[in-house]
Write a protein that holds these residues in place. Structure first.
Motif, PDB file in Angstrom:
ATOM      1  N   ILE A  27       0.846  -1.199   0.000  1.00  0.00           N
ATOM      2  CA  ILE A  27       0.000   0.000   0.000  1.00  0.00           C
ATOM      3  C   ILE A  27       0.880   1.247   0.000  1.00  0.00           C
ATOM      4  O   ILE A  27       0.693   2.169  -0.794  1.00  0.00           O
ATOM      5  N   ASP A  28       1.872   1.276   0.889  1.00  0.00           N
ATOM      6  CA  ASP A  28       2.706   2.463   1.016  1.00  0.00           C
ATOM      7  C   ASP A  28       3.510   2.749  -0.243  1.00  0.00           C
ATOM      8  O   ASP A  28       3.883   3.887  -0.511  1.00  0.00           O
ATOM      9  N   SER A  29       3.804   1.710  -1.029  1.00  0.00           N
ATOM     10  CA  SER A  29       4.653   1.902  -2.197  1.00  0.00           C
ATOM     11  C   SER A  29       3.864   2.313  -3.436  1.00  0.00           C
ATOM     12  O   SER A  29       4.445   2.633  -4.463  1.00  0.00           O
ATOM     13  N   LEU A  30       2.524   2.311  -3.350  1.00  0.00           N
ATOM     14  CA  LEU A  30       1.720   2.675  -4.508  1.00  0.00           C
ATOM     15  C   LEU A  30       1.999   4.120  -4.917  1.00  0.00           C
ATOM     16  O   LEU A  30       2.143   5.006  -4.069  1.00  0.00           O
ATOM     17  N   GLU A  31       2.077   4.348  -6.211  1.00  0.00           N
ATOM     18  CA  GLU A  31       2.363   5.686  -6.721  1.00  0.00           C
ATOM     19  C   GLU A  31       1.143   6.598  -6.663  1.00  0.00           C
ATOM     20  O   GLU A  31       1.260   7.812  -6.765  1.00  0.00           O
ATOM     21  N   LEU A  32      -0.024   5.998  -6.525  1.00  0.00           N
ATOM     22  CA  LEU A  32      -1.264   6.753  -6.598  1.00  0.00           C
ATOM     23  C   LEU A  32      -1.423   7.659  -5.376  1.00  0.00           C
ATOM     24  O   LEU A  32      -1.684   7.188  -4.281  1.00  0.00           O
ATOM     25  N   ARG A  33      -1.257   8.947  -5.576  1.00  0.00           N
ATOM     26  CA  ARG A  33      -1.439   9.907  -4.498  1.00  0.00           C
ATOM     27  C   ARG A  33      -1.418  11.317  -5.086  1.00  0.00           C
ATOM     28  O   ARG A  33      -0.895  11.532  -6.177  1.00  0.00           O
ATOM     29  N   LEU A  34      -1.976  12.258  -4.366  1.00  0.00           N
ATOM     30  CA  LEU A  34      -1.887  13.660  -4.736  1.00  0.00           C
ATOM     31  C   LEU A  34      -0.708  14.274  -4.001  1.00  0.00           C
ATOM     32  O   LEU A  34      -0.202  13.705  -3.037  1.00  0.00           O
ATOM     33  N   GLY A  35      -0.271  15.453  -4.455  1.00  0.00           N
ATOM     34  CA  GLY A  35       0.880  16.076  -3.814  1.00  0.00           C
ATOM     35  C   GLY A  35       0.814  17.583  -3.862  1.00  0.00           C
ATOM     36  O   GLY A  35      -0.190  18.177  -4.286  1.00  0.00           O
ATOM     37  N   ALA A  36       1.893  18.211  -3.431  1.00  0.00           N
ATOM     38  CA  ALA A  36       1.941  19.657  -3.289  1.00  0.00           C
ATOM     39  C   ALA A  36       1.801  20.398  -4.613  1.00  0.00           C
ATOM     40  O   ALA A  36       1.531  21.605  -4.622  1.00  0.00           O
ATOM     41  N   ASP A  37       1.980  19.699  -5.733  1.00  0.00           N
ATOM     42  CA  ASP A  37       1.825  20.346  -7.034  1.00  0.00           C
ATOM     43  C   ASP A  37       0.376  20.351  -7.511  1.00  0.00           C
ATOM     44  O   ASP A  37       0.075  20.895  -8.581  1.00  0.00           O
ATOM     45  N   SER A  38      -0.536  19.764  -6.743  1.00  0.00           N
ATOM     46  CA  SER A  38      -1.931  19.655  -7.181  1.00  0.00           C
ATOM     47  C   SER A  38      -2.761  20.836  -6.679  1.00  0.00           C
ATOM     48  O   SER A  38      -2.492  21.413  -5.621  1.00  0.00           O
ATOM     49  N   LEU A  39      -3.794  21.171  -7.441  1.00  0.00           N
ATOM     50  CA  LEU A  39      -4.708  22.229  -7.016  1.00  0.00           C
ATOM     51  C   LEU A  39      -5.582  21.772  -5.851  1.00  0.00           C
ATOM     52  O   LEU A  39      -5.990  22.588  -5.033  1.00  0.00           O
ATOM     53  N   VAL A  40      -5.858  20.478  -5.760  1.00  0.00           N
ATOM     54  CA  VAL A  40      -6.624  19.977  -4.622  1.00  0.00           C
ATOM     55  C   VAL A  40      -5.857  20.237  -3.325  1.00  0.00           C
ATOM     56  O   VAL A  40      -6.440  20.687  -2.324  1.00  0.00           O
ATOM     57  N   TRP A  41      -4.550  19.986  -3.327  1.00  0.00           N
ATOM     58  CA  TRP A  41      -3.747  20.283  -2.141  1.00  0.00           C
ATOM     59  C   TRP A  41      -3.806  21.770  -1.812  1.00  0.00           C
ATOM     60  O   TRP A  41      -3.918  22.156  -0.654  1.00  0.00           O
ATOM     61  N   LYS A  42      -3.687  22.600  -2.829  1.00  0.00           N
ATOM     62  CA  LYS A  42      -3.661  24.044  -2.605  1.00  0.00           C
ATOM     63  C   LYS A  42      -4.948  24.545  -1.954  1.00  0.00           C
ATOM     64  O   LYS A  42      -4.918  25.374  -1.049  1.00  0.00           O
ATOM     65  N   TYR A  43      -6.096  24.039  -2.405  1.00  0.00           N
ATOM     66  CA  TYR A  43      -7.352  24.668  -2.017  1.00  0.00           C
ATOM     67  C   TYR A  43      -8.256  23.863  -1.085  1.00  0.00           C
ATOM     68  O   TYR A  43      -9.051  24.449  -0.344  1.00  0.00           O
ATOM     69  N   TYR A  44      -8.163  22.545  -1.081  1.00  0.00           N
ATOM     70  CA  TYR A  44      -9.091  21.763  -0.277  1.00  0.00           C
ATOM     71  C   TYR A  44      -8.976  22.075   1.211  1.00  0.00           C
ATOM     72  O   TYR A  44      -9.979  22.248   1.918  1.00  0.00           O
ATOM     73  N   GLY A  45      -7.757  22.166   1.737  1.00  0.00           N
ATOM     74  CA  GLY A  45      -7.565  22.364   3.161  1.00  0.00           C
ATOM     75  C   GLY A  45      -7.494  23.807   3.593  1.00  0.00           C
ATOM     76  O   GLY A  45      -7.247  24.099   4.772  1.00  0.00           O
TER      77      GLY A  45
END
Length: 309
Positions: A27-45
């Motif tokens: 699970i931890d090694s899966l590439e599927l994730r969002l990161g600091a370059d995403s707009l969801v990261w910028k605005y969701y929180g």
């Protein structure tokens, strides 16, 4: 892909859970994730997302099957704030934590036993793909709507980017995506079709009671004082909160709205957007909810410099 018809799919009332990797390391090694370059990261929180709390509840719970799941299996009627605090952080950690898959599966597994029947006797299950995606869609809508309304205007390309990122976000839950729209244009069509399915559920009528009856006064405030103080407070809350709701939610919840209130709401929203440069000078710890700030702090990226339009 043709979007699976909600009315047909939801009546299957069966969970559709994707296979989970056999080991935590997988699970931890899966590439599927969002990161600091995403707009969801910028605005969701962003702290301003709190202005959309009623829009999420007011759209999610106007769909009968979802609202009945909350009514049958939640403590919302006894502990409204507590229920929100228990639900929100795991979803946010699915986006911002170092182990988003673990948190995504945890959110999914909270819903394994949420099932029952609705008013016509048909069954529902929270992990039915049509129902689970609808709950996710309200969060996607919130990121786009609240950002565009209270933070800064988004371009069409940015809205499409947020939608594409939301597909990654949804995959983190490990639930079938058969009902997921494949383009942002499809998502907008899907959203409009869901608005037409809204009904006045017990859950949403309860959750919007303070907008019709006024905010109940704290026990420590004398009633004569609260009667005076609550007048402008209720007017502000009704304008700002009801203003974020789709008209279909206002209709089924019997919430008054008129052109004058709409103009006041638009002035407030425009004022909030003009303050965006001020918000971007706040310490990141103040600008983001704690679960989001932990993600930014871990990456060492300063979100205030990103995607400011």
């Amino acid at each position: 892909m043709t979007v699976h018809d909600f009315d047909i799919g939801v009546r299957e009332a069966e969970p559709s859970i994707l296979p989970t990797p056999a080991f935590d390391d997988d699970i931890d090694s899966l590439e599927l994730r969002l990161g600091a370059d995403s707009l969801v990261w910028k605005y969701y929180g962003d702290i301003r997302g709190i202005l959309g709390f009623q829009r999420i509840a007011g759209t999610e719970n106007c769909i009968e099957q979802l609202a009945k799941g909350v009514e049958d299996h939640s403590v919302i009627f006894n502990d409204f704030i507590g229920r929100a605090l228990r639900s929100g952080p795991p979803i946010m950690r699915t986006v911002y934590s170092a182990d988003p898959h673990t948190w995504g599966y945890r959110v999914r597994d909270f819903h394994r036993n949420i099932k029952g029947t609705v008013s016509d006797g048909s069954r529902y299950h929270a992990l039915n793909p049509e129902l689970f995606y609808w709950a996710h869609a309200t969060f996607v809508d919130q990121v786009i709507y609240i950002t565009n309304t209270f933070i800064r205007r988004l371009s069409d390309a940015e809205k499409e980017q947020i939608f594409e990122e939301s597909k990654v976000w949804y995959q983190l839950y490990g639930v079938s995506a058969r009902s997921q729209p494949q383009t942002y244009a499809e998502f907008l069509q899907y959203w409009d079709s869901m608005l037409e399915r809204f009904v006045p559920t017990k859950t949403i009528c309860y959750a919007t009671g303070y907008l019709r009856q006024g905010i109940p006064g704290p026990a420590w405030v004398p009633r004569p004082v609260w009667r005076i103080v609550s007048v402008p407070l209720n007017a502000l809350v009704r304008t700002v909160i009801i203003g974020t709701l789709p008209q279909q939610t206002r209709d089924v919840c019997d919430l008054d709205w008129n052109p004058a209130m709409q103009r006041r709401f638009e002035r407030f929203a425009a004022f909030m957007r003009t303050l965006n440069p001020v918000f971007n000078r706040l310490p990141a710890k103040w600008l983001y909810l704690s679960w989001a700030y932990e993600g930014w702090a871990r990456t060492g990226v300063d979100p205030r410099k990103l995607h400011n339009g």
